[in-house]
Design a protein around this motif. Structure first.
Motif, PDB file in Angstrom:
ATOM      1  N   GLN A   1       0.834  -1.203   0.000  1.00 31.77           N
ATOM      2  CA  GLN A   1       0.000   0.000   0.000  1.00 31.77           C
ATOM      3  C   GLN A   1       0.872   1.258   0.000  1.00 31.77           C
ATOM      4  O   GLN A   1       1.863   1.354   0.710  1.00 31.77           O
ATOM      5  N   GLY A   2       0.468   2.197  -0.817  1.00 35.86           N
ATOM      6  CA  GLY A   2       1.192   3.460  -0.897  1.00 35.86           C
ATOM      7  C   GLY A   2       2.412   3.411  -1.777  1.00 35.86           C
ATOM      8  O   GLY A   2       3.126   4.417  -1.888  1.00 35.86           O
ATOM      9  N   GLN A   3       2.669   2.248  -2.442  1.00 39.54           N
ATOM     10  CA  GLN A   3       3.833   2.129  -3.301  1.00 39.54           C
ATOM     11  C   GLN A   3       3.399   1.916  -4.746  1.00 39.54           C
ATOM     12  O   GLN A   3       2.221   1.717  -5.047  1.00 39.54           O
TER      13      GLN A   3
ATOM     14  N   VAL B   1       0.047  20.838  -6.432  1.00 41.63           N
ATOM     15  CA  VAL B   1      -0.214  21.462  -5.136  1.00 41.63           C
ATOM     16  C   VAL B   1      -0.562  20.363  -4.134  1.00 41.63           C
ATOM     17  O   VAL B   1      -0.359  19.171  -4.404  1.00 41.63           O
ATOM     18  N   GLU B   2      -1.064  20.749  -2.970  1.00 44.28           N
ATOM     19  CA  GLU B   2      -1.299  19.790  -1.896  1.00 44.28           C
ATOM     20  C   GLU B   2      -2.139  18.607  -2.375  1.00 44.28           C
ATOM     21  O   GLU B   2      -3.144  18.770  -3.068  1.00 44.28           O
ATOM     22  N   GLY B   3      -1.690  17.400  -1.964  1.00 39.90           N
ATOM     23  CA  GLY B   3      -2.406  16.180  -2.315  1.00 39.90           C
ATOM     24  C   GLY B   3      -1.450  15.020  -2.507  1.00 39.90           C
ATOM     25  O   GLY B   3      -0.236  15.133  -2.302  1.00 39.90           O
ATOM     26  N   SER B   4      -2.011  13.863  -2.906  1.00 39.27           N
ATOM     27  CA  SER B   4      -1.224  12.651  -3.178  1.00 39.27           C
ATOM     28  C   SER B   4      -1.344  12.323  -4.660  1.00 39.27           C
ATOM     29  O   SER B   4      -2.453  12.341  -5.222  1.00 39.27           O
ATOM     30  N   TYR B   5      -0.214  11.990  -5.270  1.00 44.13           N
ATOM     31  CA  TYR B   5      -0.181  11.757  -6.707  1.00 44.13           C
ATOM     32  C   TYR B   5       0.607  10.480  -6.980  1.00 44.13           C
ATOM     33  O   TYR B   5       1.701  10.279  -6.450  1.00 44.13           O
TER      34      TYR B   5
ATOM     35  N   GLY C   1      10.725   7.070  -6.807  1.00 39.82           N
ATOM     36  CA  GLY C   1       9.637   6.682  -7.688  1.00 39.82           C
ATOM     37  C   GLY C   1       8.747   5.585  -7.169  1.00 39.82           C
ATOM     38  O   GLY C   1       7.679   5.329  -7.754  1.00 39.82           O
ATOM     39  N   PHE C   2       9.151   4.900  -6.109  1.00 37.09           N
ATOM     40  CA  PHE C   2       8.290   3.830  -5.599  1.00 37.09           C
ATOM     41  C   PHE C   2       7.245   4.349  -4.622  1.00 37.09           C
ATOM     42  O   PHE C   2       6.373   3.583  -4.209  1.00 37.09           O
ATOM     43  N   ASP C   3       7.366   5.602  -4.251  1.00 35.67           N
ATOM     44  CA  ASP C   3       6.399   6.199  -3.318  1.00 35.67           C
ATOM     45  C   ASP C   3       5.510   7.185  -4.053  1.00 35.67           C
ATOM     46  O   ASP C   3       5.905   7.776  -5.076  1.00 35.67           O
ATOM     47  N   THR C   4       4.352   7.375  -3.512  1.00 34.38           N
ATOM     48  CA  THR C   4       3.460   8.389  -4.067  1.00 34.38           C
ATOM     49  C   THR C   4       4.014   9.779  -3.743  1.00 34.38           C
ATOM     50  O   THR C   4       4.751   9.969  -2.772  1.00 34.38           O
ATOM     51  N   VAL C   5       3.661  10.713  -4.569  1.00 38.57           N
ATOM     52  CA  VAL C   5       4.051  12.106  -4.316  1.00 38.57           C
ATOM     53  C   VAL C   5       3.023  12.702  -3.359  1.00 38.57           C
ATOM     54  O   VAL C   5       1.852  12.831  -3.705  1.00 38.57           O
ATOM     55  N   VAL C   6       3.473  13.023  -2.176  1.00 36.57           N
ATOM     56  CA  VAL C   6       2.586  13.584  -1.158  1.00 36.57           C
ATOM     57  C   VAL C   6       3.057  15.002  -0.846  1.00 36.57           C
ATOM     58  O   VAL C   6       4.205  15.206  -0.442  1.00 36.57           O
ATOM     59  N   ILE C   7       2.179  15.951  -1.043  1.00 37.22           N
ATOM     60  CA  ILE C   7       2.478  17.356  -0.741  1.00 37.22           C
ATOM     61  C   ILE C   7       1.531  17.793   0.364  1.00 37.22           C
ATOM     62  O   ILE C   7       0.309  17.782   0.189  1.00 37.22           O
ATOM     63  N   ARG C   8       2.107  18.140   1.491  1.00 34.62           N
ATOM     64  CA  ARG C   8       1.305  18.556   2.650  1.00 34.62           C
ATOM     65  C   ARG C   8       1.242  20.078   2.714  1.00 34.62           C
ATOM     66  O   ARG C   8       2.216  20.771   2.385  1.00 34.62           O
ATOM     67  N   ASP C   9       0.099  20.562   3.177  1.00 32.74           N
ATOM     68  CA  ASP C   9      -0.075  22.016   3.239  1.00 32.74           C
ATOM     69  C   ASP C   9       0.841  22.656   4.276  1.00 32.74           C
ATOM     70  O   ASP C   9       1.143  23.847   4.203  1.00 32.74           O
ATOM     71  N   SER C  10       1.297  21.861   5.244  1.00 32.73           N
ATOM     72  CA  SER C  10       2.147  22.423   6.294  1.00 32.73           C
ATOM     73  C   SER C  10       3.545  22.751   5.788  1.00 32.73           C
ATOM     74  O   SER C  10       4.273  23.523   6.415  1.00 32.73           O
ATOM     75  N   THR C  11       3.941  22.160   4.666  1.00 26.81           N
ATOM     76  CA  THR C  11       5.287  22.390   4.147  1.00 26.81           C
ATOM     77  C   THR C  11       5.369  23.615   3.239  1.00 26.81           C
ATOM     78  O   THR C  11       6.467  24.086   2.947  1.00 26.81           O
ATOM     79  N   ASP C  12       4.217  24.121   2.798  1.00 25.04           N
ATOM     80  CA  ASP C  12       4.185  25.272   1.887  1.00 25.04           C
ATOM     81  C   ASP C  12       5.091  25.037   0.687  1.00 25.04           C
ATOM     82  O   ASP C  12       5.917  25.880   0.319  1.00 25.04           O
ATOM     83  N   GLN C  13       4.921  23.857   0.069  1.00 24.29           N
ATOM     84  CA  GLN C  13       5.714  23.530  -1.106  1.00 24.29           C
ATOM     85  C   GLN C  13       4.805  23.179  -2.269  1.00 24.29           C
ATOM     86  O   GLN C  13       3.621  22.855  -2.097  1.00 24.29           O
TER      87      GLN C  13
END
Length: 666
Positions: free
Chosen positions: A90-92, A253-257, A184-196
């Motif tokens: 899961q998540g990979q 932007v924020e989310g999982s990809y 590349g084996f992990d999903t791209v996760v962008i959290r709003d707390s990181t402001d990235q």
């Protein structure tokens, strides 16, 4: 003996049959948690002429995949390769490499899966035109029964596949390492707390044109299902939408990809944060050429609308922006007042003045001080794009324009002033500089708020200015001492008045009582005066009445007195005549008037002595002695005088006779 040979022969026969059965592999068992890949060793159809998978029954790896259970084969014709099921945690993400299929096109980096993405059916994959090589489609979480002769599945922890060559393991291990380096084996996760945000670089598809440095946004319309690639998660739709390889304008932007990192890599960059009191002027490197919005009077460059290439006419207001910094540049411009300090020892908050130093001056009297100064500047947020278009950035504006302009102005001022005037007229110079320089700053779309001048300084090792300043300080000290003495005198007078006031305050009760007493007495006096006035008026009235009464009575009494006086006068006249006659007769009888007087004196003296009780003859007699040894007293002298000739002459005088007559009447 015969039986023994029979049993031995039977056992050997059974053993031979068992060995032949085992070697023939005509019956195979596949566990339920595994798959079996069939390799055909010989066939009447011969060997395959191209590819790896025998699609028409030729000798080679068959497209059929065997699952759990017993399977029967023609003896000595098939070889079975048991492999585990492919499991993606899961998540990979799992990556697919196809060994057989159509070749990649000239512009392709990954195999297209437009026609087929069914990796569970090898035959269908190949018949539908599936391509060999790494695939654009990825495997998500789950367990898959995949023909690992055709497909090699690469995950973080395993490489699933039948290694056909000795170097296959190294080949796919290197591929696993490359993917791991790209996370590349992990999903791209962008959290709003990181402001990235994630900046995406696509490694597949048509290349950019010569006039492009970044790929434009495509496939962002969710209503178009054929081209909406959902933030690069569907590579085929991205290509179908006209997407190009290279760094993309669209960001994550924020989310999982779930993004195939062989197709696109993601670089995390911070969001653009514009603090309160600032704006961001955007210089866009991409987009169409926009129309100039700066107006005819502005000749320092063009301003364009948002989304076009060039300097945007509208700045970004305070906030957070998912701006792709590879597609443009945001220059932060302060809209609050900022200070530029011409002083090498201090620097303003924005660091625009870090290369500025004191202004070198030459005064009229040939002194060479350096002048530290500060200039307070404000930039209208609506004019910030004009400033950036003209100067590039604020620091260039300060160093290339404001520094020489301000330095030249104060050099000109100093040449007309002596050092003392420069020190003493600092306020006037500062005010004049603010007024004159404000117009110059306006020409550069700047607002000059204030000019602040510091104290001129001498160069290192030069003490001439210090000597002048010391003289000024001594002069000021002397003036201050004079002022201090005057203030002390005033303070002493004030203290005297204070003490007098305090004394009056201490006697205030008595003063108040005396003032009240005076007031009471004044009031009483006024009342008494009023009463006296009333009494006087009353007395005058009574007096007038009494006067009238007395007058009337007096007139009556006067008439009475006149009448009585007349009668008394007659009586006195007659009495006087009778007395005179008597006296005359007494005098005649006494021997004359002088003897009559002497007799009367002696009679009066005797009456007086009798009344007073004084001894006629003193008890103690002091005799002073006379010519004849005789003493005399006052009485004796008096009697002697009366009896002398002088006394007789005196008594013979008319005055004495009148006196004697008067005494006789009395």
């Amino acid at each position: 003996m015969t039986n023994s040979y029979v049993f031995g022969a039977a056992a050997v026969a059974i053993f031979v049959v068992f060995c032949l059965f085992t070697l023939s592999r005509c019956v195979r068992y596949v566990g339920n948690n595994r798959v079996a890949i069939v390799e055909k060793l010989w066939s009447r159809n011969g060997s395959i002429t191209s590819g790896l998978i025998a699609m028409n029954g030729e000798a080679g790896y068959q497209p059929v995949l065997l699952r759990g259970g017993y399977h029967f084969f023609m003896p000595f014709q098939y070889r079975i390769h048991a492999q585990p099921l492919v499991t993606i945690p899961q998540g990979q993400i799992g990556y697919i490499f196809a060994r057989d299929g159509a070749p990649l096109g000239p512009t392709q980096t990954l195999a297209s899966n437009v026609r087929t993405a069914d990796f569970l059916d090898v035959r269908r994959f190949l018949e539908d035109g599936g391509q060999k090589g790494p695939q654009r489609t990825i495997l998500r979480e789950g367990t898959y029964a995949i023909n690992l002769a055709q497909f090699v599945i690469i995950t973080r922890d395993h490489i699933y596949g039948v290694m056909l060559e000795a170097n296959d393991t190294d080949l796919f291990t290197n591929m696993q390492t490359v993917i791991a380096q790209r996370t590349g084996f992990d999903t791209v996760v962008i959290r709003d707390s990181t402001d990235q945000i994630g900046v995406v670089t696509v490694h597949d598809g048509p290349a950019l044109t010569a006039d492009q440095i970044i790929a434009p946004e495509v496939g962002t319309n969710q209503a178009d299902s054929a081209t909406f690639h959902n933030s690069f998660q569907d590579p085929e739709k991205f290509i179908a939408a006209g997407g190009r390889r290279g760094r993309q304008l669209q960001v994550l932007v924020e989310g999982s990809y779930f993004i195939n990192r062989l197709f696109a890599t993601v670089e995390m960059v911070p969001k653009t944060v514009i603090e309160v009191g600032h704006v961001g002027v955007v210089i866009s490197y991409t987009g169409d050429n926009g129309a100039d919005t700066s107006g005819e009077d502005y000749r320092h460059g063009e301003l364009v609308d948002r989304g076009t290439r060039g300097v945007w006419s509208e700045p970004l207001l305070p906030g957070k922006y998912a701006f792709n910094t590879y597609a443009g540049k945001i220059i932060i411009v302060p809209t609050t007042n900022f200070i530029l300090k011409w002083d090498q020892d201090t620097t303003g908050q924005h660091k625009f003045d870090e290369n500025l130093s004191q202004v070198s001056l030459i005064t009229r009297d040939a002194f060479e001080p350096t002048l530290p100064l500060s200039v307070v500047v404000h930039i209208d947020y609506r004019k910030a794009p004009l400033v950036i278009q003209r100067f590039g950035d604020i620091k260039k504006l300060v160093e290339q324009t404001l520094d020489p302009m301000v330095s030249a102005y104060f050099k000109n001022v100093a040449q007309k002033k002596t050092l003392i005037e420069l020190l003493q007229e600092r306020s006037d110079i500062q005010e004049q500089a603010g007024g004159e320089m404000r117009a110059k700053f306006t020409a550069y779309n700047l607002e000059l708020q204030e000019v602040l001048i510091g104290t001129p300084r001498a160069a290192v090792g030069n003490d001439q200015i210090e000597k002048v300043l010391q003289q000024l300080r001594e002069r000021q000290v002397a003036e201050e001492q004079v002022t201090t003495y005057q203030k002390q005198r005033i303070a002493s007078e004030g203290e005297k008045e204070l003490r007098a006031a305090q004394a009056r305050a201490h006697q205030q009760t008595a003063i108040t009582e005396s003032e009240l007493s005076i007031t009471v007495q004044e009031n009483q006096g006024k009342a008494a005066a009023k009463r006296a006035t009333q009494d006087a008026e009353q007395t005058r009235t009574l007096a007038r009445a009494e006067s009238d009464r007395i007058k009337i009575i007096g007139e009556g009494e006067a008439a009475k007195v006149v009448a009585l006086a007349g009668a008394e006068a007659d009586r006195i006249t007659k009495t006087g005549l009778a007395t005179a006659e008597t006296i005359e007769k007494q005098a005649a009888a006494s021997g004359g008037a002088q003897y009559q007087l002497a007799r009367q004196v002696v009679e009066r003296l005797a009456e007086a002595l009798e009344a007073s009780g004084v001894d006629i003859v003193p008890r103690v007699q002091i005799n002073t002695g006379g010519a004849n040894g005789e003493g005399g007293g006052t009485l004796q002298a008096l009697i002697g005088m009366l009896l002398s000739e002088k006394g007789m002459a005196f008594l013979s005088s008319p005055a004495a006779q009148d006196k004697a007559a008067t005494d006789t009447k009395a």
